[in-house]
Scaffold this active site. Structure first.
Site, mmCIF file in Angstrom:
data_model
loop_
_atom_site.group_PDB
_atom_site.id
_atom_site.type_symbol
_atom_site.label_atom_id
_atom_site.label_comp_id
_atom_site.label_asym_id
_atom_site.label_seq_id
_atom_site.Cartn_x
_atom_site.Cartn_y
_atom_site.Cartn_z
ATOM 1 C CG HIS A 155 7.693 12.746 9.025
ATOM 2 N ND1 HIS A 155 7.409 12.322 7.754
ATOM 3 C CD2 HIS A 155 8.973 12.380 9.259
ATOM 4 C CE1 HIS A 155 8.468 11.725 7.242
ATOM 5 N NE2 HIS A 155 9.426 11.736 8.133
ATOM 6 C CD GLN A 213 -11.494 2.981 -0.090
ATOM 7 O OE1 GLN A 213 -11.626 2.986 1.124
ATOM 8 N NE2 GLN A 213 -11.427 4.091 -0.814
ATOM 9 C CE1 TYR A 264 -3.901 2.248 0.400
ATOM 10 C CE2 TYR A 264 -2.334 3.550 1.682
ATOM 11 C CZ TYR A 264 -3.536 3.452 0.996
ATOM 12 O OH TYR A 264 -4.364 4.559 0.899
ATOM 13 C CG HIS A 303 0.152 -37.489 19.602
ATOM 14 N ND1 HIS A 303 -1.172 -37.154 19.599
ATOM 15 C CD2 HIS A 303 0.829 -36.411 19.114
ATOM 16 C CE1 HIS A 303 -1.313 -35.923 19.141
ATOM 17 N NE2 HIS A 303 -0.108 -35.449 18.834
ATOM 18 C CD GLN A 345 12.357 11.647 11.010
ATOM 19 O OE1 GLN A 345 11.450 10.818 11.020
ATOM 20 N NE2 GLN A 345 12.996 11.970 9.901
ATOM 21 C CG ASP A 397 13.694 9.111 6.114
ATOM 22 O OD1 ASP A 397 13.527 8.074 6.781
ATOM 23 O OD2 ASP A 397 13.298 10.226 6.494
ATOM 24 C CD GLU A 416 10.237 5.830 12.673
ATOM 25 O OE1 GLU A 416 9.831 5.426 11.565
ATOM 26 O OE2 GLU A 416 9.859 6.905 13.187
ATOM 27 C CG HIS A 417 14.424 7.477 12.425
ATOM 28 N ND1 HIS A 417 13.118 7.931 12.442
ATOM 29 C CD2 HIS A 417 14.588 6.825 11.241
ATOM 30 C CE1 HIS A 417 12.515 7.583 11.325
ATOM 31 N NE2 HIS A 417 13.375 6.898 10.582
ATOM 32 C CD GLU A 434 2.524 -33.440 25.883
ATOM 33 O OE1 GLU A 434 1.937 -33.585 24.777
ATOM 34 O OE2 GLU A 434 3.410 -32.597 26.069
ATOM 35 C CB SER A 474 8.067 10.031 11.989
ATOM 36 O OG SER A 474 9.451 9.852 11.780
ATOM 37 C CG ASN A 512 -5.595 7.496 6.089
ATOM 38 O OD1 ASN A 512 -5.895 6.314 6.246
ATOM 39 N ND2 ASN A 512 -6.199 8.268 5.192
#
Length: 432
Positions: free
Chosen positions: A262, A191, A129, A420, A259, A361, A327-328, A415, A237, A214
Site C-alpha cells: 500500500h 478544498q 470523498y 427544573h 498490505q 478489500d 486493522e486486519h 442539583e 494500512s 492523503n
C-alpha cells in the site's frame, strides 16, 4: 523480514513504532490545510475553482463541476464489461452484508401510561470523498456509498479529483452510478472536504463526510469536524497474521505483502509460535518481493514496519495481537474459530488459510474501511450505523407523571436546578 523473540520489550517497541506512523506534528501541512479550508468557507466556489486549477491543472467552473449523465454513459462505454459484472457481484455481497446491520425504530408501552421508544432515521446528506490522483479506487466507492444507501440516506454526494482535462476515472464513475450516488463533483483535496463541510453555490453542505485521502484530506476532515460529522482519520494500512505450525508459509507471506504494498508506512506483522514457520515465511517474502511491481514500496514498508514475532506459546501470541489491535487480522491456526473467541481487538478478522485479506478489500461484503493504528480497541468498521441518528421518544400520561413527580423534583433540587423542579411542580400545583 526481521524476526525477533516475543517479549514485553519487543512488543512495546513494536507498538511504539506503529504509533509513530501517524503524528499530530504536521507542521507546515496543517497551516496550508487550514488556509484552504478557511478560504473555501469564505469564498465558496471561487476558491474551489482556483485550488482545482492550482493542484489538478483543471479548468473547473459552475458549468462543468458536476459530472453529467453523458459523462457517466461515456464511462460505461470505456470500462471492461467483465469488470462491470465483477463490480455488480461485489455490490450484491456488500449490500447483503450491510442490510443485516440496519436498525429499526421501536416503541414500548406500559399500562401505567408510559410510552418510550427510539426513532432511527438516516442523515439527510452524506458526503463521500474518493481519491483519484494516481489510481482509480472503485472498491472505495462501493464501501463508502453502499452503507449510506442501505441506511436510507436520500442524498449521497461524492467528490473526487479530475485530471487536467476535467475527466474522472471511468471505473470510479461507473462504481458510483452502480452503488447509488446522487451527485458527483470534480474536486479533490482539502478544498473538497471544506466544500462538503460548509457548502458552496455548486456543492451542497452535507451532514457527514466519509472516505480516505492523503494528508491534506485527513487534516481537512479533522479541522471540519464539529461543523460536520466524519467517519475517522484513517492511518496507514496494517495486517497481523496470527499463525501456528500448521500455516502455509507461502500463503502467509503473500498476505503480509498484500498490505505492505500500500505505502511505505504500511505495517505487516506475523505473530507465530513456530520458529520453522517464521523462517519459511521470511524466505517467501524475499522471493515474492523480488518479482512484485511495487518492490521499492514493499521493501521500505518491511524495513520500517515489518516484523515476525516468535512467541513461546499461543496465549502470549494472542495477548500480543490484542494489544496491537490491528486493522486486519488473519488467524491461520489448527483451530482458528477457537482462537477467534479470544480476540478482543481487531478491525476485521479473517479465519483460515483461504480467507485472505484482499477478499475483504473487494468482495466478501464486510466493509474495508477499518480502524487503524490501534483504534480497533474502541472503533468499529464503517457501517450503516455511521449514517443514522437516533432520537429518544418519551410520552407520559398525567397519571404517570404524577406518580414520579416528587422523585423528579427531589432530584432536580439536589442539583440546585429549581426551574427544573418547578416545571414538574406547576402541573400539580392544585394538589400540593
Amino acid at each position: 523480514m526481521k524476526t525477533v523473540r516475543l517479549s514485553s520489550e519487543t512488543k512495546n517497541n513494536l507498538l511504539a513504532g506503529l504509533l509513530k506512523r501517524t503524528t499530530d506534528d504536521y507542521g507546515d501541512y496543517e497551516k496550508i490545510v487550514k488556509d484552504i479550508v478557511n478560504d473555501v468557507h469564505l469564498r465558496g466556489d471561487e476558491a474551489v475553482f482556483e485550488y482545482t486549477k492550482k493542484f489538478d491543472k483543471a479548468d473547473i467552473n459552475e458549468e462543468n463541476i458536476r459530472v453529467t449523465d453523458a459523462e457517466i454513459e461515456e464511462a460505461y462505454n470505456e470500462i471492461d464489461k467483465e469488470l462491470l459484472e465483477v463490480i455488480r457481484r461485489a455490490i450484491k455481497n456488500i449490500r447483503d452484508f450491510h442490510a443485516k446491520q440496519k436498525r429499526n425504530t421501536w416503541i414500548t408501552t406500559e399500562d401505567t401510561g408510559i410510552i418510550l421508544g427510539q426513532r432511527v432515521s438516516p442523515v439527510e446528506y452524506a458526503g463521500v470523498y474518493v481519491p483519484g490522483g494516481k489510481a482509480a479506487y472503485p472498491s472505495t466507492v462501493l464501501m463508502n456509498v453502499i452503507p449510506a444507501q442501505v441506511a436510507g440516506v436520500p442524498n449521497i454526494i461524492m467528490t473526487t479529483p479530475c485530471n487536467a482535462e476535467g475527466k474522472v476515472y471511468p471505473m470510479t464513475l461507473v462504481a458510483a452510478k452502480e452503488a447509488g450516488v446522487t451527485e458527483i463533483y470534480k474536486v479533490g483535496g482539502a478544498q473538497a472536504i471544506a466544500a462538503l463541510a460548509y457548502g458552496t453555490k455548486s456543492i451542497p453542505k452535507v451532514d457527514k463526510i466519509v472516505g480516505p485521502g492523503n494528508i491534506f484530506v485527513a487534516l481537512a476532515k479533522r479541522l471540519c469536524y464539529g461543523h460536520v460529522s466524519i467517519d475517522s482519520i484513517a492511518g496507514p494500512s496494517e495486517i497481523l497474521v496470527l499463525a501456528d505450525e500448521t500455516a502455509n508459509p507461502e500463503f502467509v507471506a503473500a498476505d503480509l505483502l498484500s498490505q505492505a504494498e500500500h505505502d511505505e508506512l504500511a505495517s505487516a506483522t506475523l505473530v507465530t509460535t513456530s520458529e520453522k514457520l517464521a523462517g519459511e515465511v521470511s524466505e517467501w517474502v524475499d522471493k515474492f518481493t523480488a518479482k512484485l511491481e511495487r518492490k521499492e514500496i514493499i521493501e521500505k514498508s518491511l524495513e520500517n514496519f515489518g516484523v515476525i514475532l516468535v512467541a513461546d506459546n499461543m496465549q502470549d501470541a494472542i495477548d500480543a495481537a490484542n494489544e496491537i489491535a490491528p486493522e486486519h487480522m488473519e488467524i491461520v491456526t489448527a483451530n482458528p474459530w477457537d482462537i477467534m473467541t479470544k480476540i478482543k481487538n481487531a478491525g476485521a478478522i479473517f479465519l483460515g488459510e483461504y480467507s485472505s485479506e484482499p477478499l475483504g478489500d473487494y468482495f466478501a461484503g464486510p466493509n474495508h474501511v477499518l480502524p487503524t493504528n490501534g483504534t480497533a480497541r474502541f472503533f468499529s468498521p464503517l457501517g450503516v450505523d455511521d449514517f443514522i441518528k437516533k432520537s429518544s421518544i418519551i410520552c407520559y400520561s398525567e397519571d404517570a407523571l404524577r406518580a414520579v413527580s416528587k422523585d423528579i423534583q427531589m432530584f432536580a433540587k439536589s442539583e440546585g436546578l429549581t426551574a427544573h423542579a418547578n416545571s414538574i411542580a406547576v402541573r400539580f400545583k392544585d394538589e400540593q
